[in-house]
Design a protein around this motif. Structure first.
Motif, mmCIF file in Angstrom:
data_model
loop_
_atom_site.group_PDB
_atom_site.id
_atom_site.type_symbol
_atom_site.label_atom_id
_atom_site.label_comp_id
_atom_site.label_asym_id
_atom_site.label_seq_id
_atom_site.Cartn_x
_atom_site.Cartn_y
_atom_site.Cartn_z
ATOM 1 N N ALA A 291 0.837 -1.202 0.000
ATOM 2 C CA ALA A 291 0.000 0.000 0.000
ATOM 3 C C ALA A 291 0.874 1.255 0.000
ATOM 4 N N SER A 292 1.949 1.230 0.767
ATOM 5 C CA SER A 292 2.851 2.373 0.827
ATOM 6 C C SER A 292 3.508 2.619 -0.527
ATOM 7 N N CYS B 121 3.071 6.007 -2.698
ATOM 8 C CA CYS B 121 4.229 6.775 -3.178
ATOM 9 C C CYS B 121 4.173 6.966 -4.687
ATOM 10 N N ASP B 122 3.769 5.922 -5.411
ATOM 11 C CA ASP B 122 3.650 6.046 -6.866
ATOM 12 C C ASP B 122 2.560 7.045 -7.250
ATOM 13 N N LEU B 123 1.450 7.019 -6.537
ATOM 14 C CA LEU B 123 0.379 7.978 -6.821
ATOM 15 C C LEU B 123 0.858 9.409 -6.569
ATOM 16 N N LYS B 124 1.615 9.623 -5.509
ATOM 17 C CA LYS B 124 2.160 10.959 -5.232
ATOM 18 C C LYS B 124 3.093 11.404 -6.359
ATOM 19 N N ARG B 125 3.928 10.489 -6.833
ATOM 20 C CA ARG B 125 4.860 10.805 -7.919
ATOM 21 C C ARG B 125 4.093 11.150 -9.199
ATOM 22 N N LEU C 73 -4.712 14.511 -13.550
ATOM 23 C CA LEU C 73 -4.245 14.964 -12.237
ATOM 24 C C LEU C 73 -5.354 14.857 -11.206
ATOM 25 N N ASN C 74 -6.541 15.338 -11.546
ATOM 26 C CA ASN C 74 -7.666 15.290 -10.607
ATOM 27 C C ASN C 74 -8.049 13.857 -10.255
ATOM 28 N N LYS C 75 -8.057 12.972 -11.248
ATOM 29 C CA LYS C 75 -8.388 11.567 -10.985
ATOM 30 C C LYS C 75 -7.329 10.914 -10.097
ATOM 31 N N THR C 76 -6.081 11.241 -10.342
ATOM 32 C CA THR C 76 -4.998 10.662 -9.551
ATOM 33 C C THR C 76 -5.012 11.219 -8.130
ATOM 34 N N GLN D 197 -8.046 8.494 -1.643
ATOM 35 C CA GLN D 197 -8.719 7.257 -1.230
ATOM 36 C C GLN D 197 -7.722 6.260 -0.645
ATOM 37 N N MET D 198 -6.563 6.137 -1.266
ATOM 38 C CA MET D 198 -5.539 5.221 -0.748
ATOM 39 C C MET D 198 -5.070 5.671 0.620
#
Length: 125
Positions: free
Chosen positions: A15-16, A20-24, A49-52, A58-59
């Motif tokens: 999950a982490s 981290c990938d979503l933040k990147r 960007l908005n979807k991510t 959510q994560m």
């Protein structure tokens, strides 16, 4: 035959990694959107960007609820106010600089126009 797979990472580590990938990806989409000159491409990156950002939020909530995410300590209100004041001063300085640059560019354009008009008048005489 067993269809069960064994993960080398814990759920928390997986999950982490996803978080981290979503933040990147958020940073990369934000950069792409701000650097796009084509309105349609800019809109596409803004939508992504908005979807991510939504997926990242959510994560984070899932991880927080599962106690997989260590929340930072609360900031003191005085520290927050100090940062707001610093950013406000920076913004004011930037606005003044932009105003000066814009004003100088406008004055330059006006003086060039006046010089060109004077030159044209001199040539016609």
């Amino acid at each position: 035959m067993n269809n069960r797979t064994v993960s080398l990472l814990s759920d928390e580590d997986l999950a982490s990694t996803v978080l981290c990938d979503l933040k990147r990806v958020v940073r990369e989409y934000a950069t792409a959107a701000t650097e796009s000159t084509c309105p349609q491409v800019r809109q596409m990156f803004t939508d992504l960007l908005n979807k991510t950002l939504t997926a990242q939020g959510q994560m984070f909530e899932v991880m927080k609820n599962a106690q997989m995410y260590e929340l930072g300590t609360s900031a003191l209100q005085t520290d927050i106010n100090k940062q707001i004041q610093c950013y406000t001063q920076t913004q004011q300085g930037t606005n003044e600089w932009l105003s000066n640059v814009h004003g100088q560019a406008g004055q330059f354009a006006q003086s060039n126009t006046a010089n060109t008009d004077q030159q044209m008048n001199n040539m016609m005489q």
